[in-house]
Scaffold this active site. Sequence first.
Site, mmCIF file in Angstrom:
data_model
loop_
_atom_site.group_PDB
_atom_site.id
_atom_site.type_symbol
_atom_site.label_atom_id
_atom_site.label_comp_id
_atom_site.label_asym_id
_atom_site.label_seq_id
_atom_site.Cartn_x
_atom_site.Cartn_y
_atom_site.Cartn_z
ATOM 1 N N ALA A 45 27.976 -55.360 64.465
ATOM 2 C CA ALA A 45 27.734 -54.188 63.668
ATOM 3 C C ALA A 45 27.998 -52.937 64.704
ATOM 4 O O ALA A 45 27.497 -53.154 65.627
ATOM 5 C CB ALA A 45 26.583 -54.315 62.747
ATOM 6 N N GLU A 46 28.425 -51.863 64.085
ATOM 7 C CA GLU A 46 28.486 -50.743 64.989
ATOM 8 C C GLU A 46 27.345 -50.368 65.836
ATOM 9 O O GLU A 46 27.549 -49.642 66.803
ATOM 10 C CB GLU A 46 29.284 -49.730 64.265
ATOM 11 N N PRO A 47 26.194 -50.280 65.253
ATOM 12 C CA PRO A 47 25.058 -49.675 66.135
ATOM 13 C C PRO A 47 24.883 -50.566 67.098
ATOM 14 O O PRO A 47 23.786 -50.296 67.942
ATOM 15 C CB PRO A 47 23.656 -49.691 64.969
#
Length: 651
Positions: free
Chosen positions: A323-325
């Site tokens: 996931a991008e975070p």
Amino acid sequence: MKQDKIVTAEAAVALIRDGDSVSCSGFVGIGTPEALIEALERRFVDTQGPRDLTLVFAAAPGDAKERGLNRLAHAGLVKRAIGGHWSLVPKLAKLATDNLIEAYNLPLGVVSHLYRDIAAHRAGSVSKVGMGTFVDPRNGGGKINTRTTEDLVRVMDIDGEEWLFYKTFPINVALIRGTTADASGNVTMEREALVLDAQAAAMAARNANGLVIAQVERIAATGSLDARSVIVPGVLVDCVVVAPQGSHVQTYGTDYSAAFSGEIRVQTDKIVPAPLDERKLIARRCAFELPLGGVINLGIGVPEVVAAVAAEERVLDDLTLTAEPGVIGGMPQGGLDFGAAVNVQALLHQNQQFDFYDGGGLDLACLGMAEIDQVGNVNVSRFGPRLAGAGGFINISQNARRLVFAGTFTAGGLEVSIQDGKVRIDVEGKTRKFVNAVEQITFSGAQAAAKGQSVHYVTERCVFRLQPQGLQLIEIAPGIDVERDILAHMAFRPLMDTIATMDARIYRPKSMGLAAVLQDLQLSDRLSYDSERNTLFVNFEGMAIHSMEDIESVRRVFEALCSQIGRKLNVIVNYDGFKLDDRVAEAYEEMVAALRAKYYSTGRRYTTSAFMRAKLGAALPRRNLSARVSETQAEAKEFLNRSPHAVGVTA
């Protein structure tokens, strides 16, 4: 003497001045310093100050209602906002779309990288991200309204190649969040689900002689924190605020989960299967694109369901979901827990994750889609007065090796049922999603087609593929009529040639047997037959054989292809990065010998790995296979050219 930096929220926000540029951490509710935001709002309501702030945020710190930066949507408090994602801060977004503040929507990953560039006093960030989208200055430069006039993005020519240059801007205040701090301001994040960009944003403000305020939930004695656990060192922090009860939840959906913080691991094979509705139908079809052993990003919305399908089908351990975070591995969560994950392998800073993404680290991305046009452009960011923002969508979609967009065919009241394995549209959606031209280009079909990116668009009733000439209809669901259920609800006519029927297993409630399906599909993709030279090229690079099921998949796929060819053939195999579990090595060798005897005339195997050459050279002669293993494909080809009747083959 060490300074005691612990103060009240009111005392900390009193230091913010009129006109300051304030960055705020947060991914939905994860890492969002709610107590500091609340205190800043109270100060403005009570005193009408500070005024004319610039708000900077990468992922929207908000819940789509009242919390997070929605609290700061007051006339006079905000003059400008620069954000990556806007859909969860609708009150702030309304100020932007009503032309009441200056506002920009830049890619989330770009904002994340700009924190580092601002900290280092660089002029800006140079990137390909955003080319051909609404962020490209030739298409608006990320400006949200007419009030916004300053150019933050421009096109640069570097050695004859076009790049986008994102200009840095000052950050005077950083509002961040952690778990534990000491009186010197050292901050750890052991109970947080993410670390985000807290460190880089704090450094950006500190190097501008600005103010860094950290919200935490507890205080430790000075000197008691493990130095390796400190994410934001005290030299970067000016004020530490202990959040009151209820203002420091782990996510907006969960007060605290030990699984989100990595304190415990949880079982993912006990998940109750979701009902077979249109969302799950789409997710199941998307799951057929999952690359075993690959690195994957799943977006918000329908793509979230792909993770649940992978868990239900027991292939989650064969994938690395991200996931991008900053999440690497495990199972990403959805809804107001989006951004968190359970059973993660590693947790990166958000800017590091986008280094990985921008450099092509993703084998596959599965993202949502709201509007699609005939050339393959996708809009997920702007719909009239509704501002969703791009988030990490542009970074991810432009740079993933393969891309799958997922969403229902129409929107607004769509009702679908399944009868006897066939799809029935009970109530058609009111809104067309396949339009002549999207309102805003968040993904450029032209850019993707020009570089040969593999792109599919998956709905509950059909699948499209991006071609240089535009969208091509390639699959329809059983029970769907092309004219009645597809073309009648599109604003354009797609390319059409041979149209396949989507796999019937998608539309049955029982397990699809996805692991075996993916193994066979992806093994087939590794085989390439040259009929003129009667040579089968096999790419086993990076493949692993761990079980008897893996061996059976190899045998099954080779049997099918070789039977179809109908004559004995030459074989050249790439074993680079190949892994063979010792427990099944003998069974694998037996399978290879059986295939050789039945289908192959000559063959050659090669690998650049000296270890694998030695291992194969020792193992294969036990089955009367040639011990000779070449180092390169060219060497293997040359051997076959010189020795057309050589014995020795591999699979």
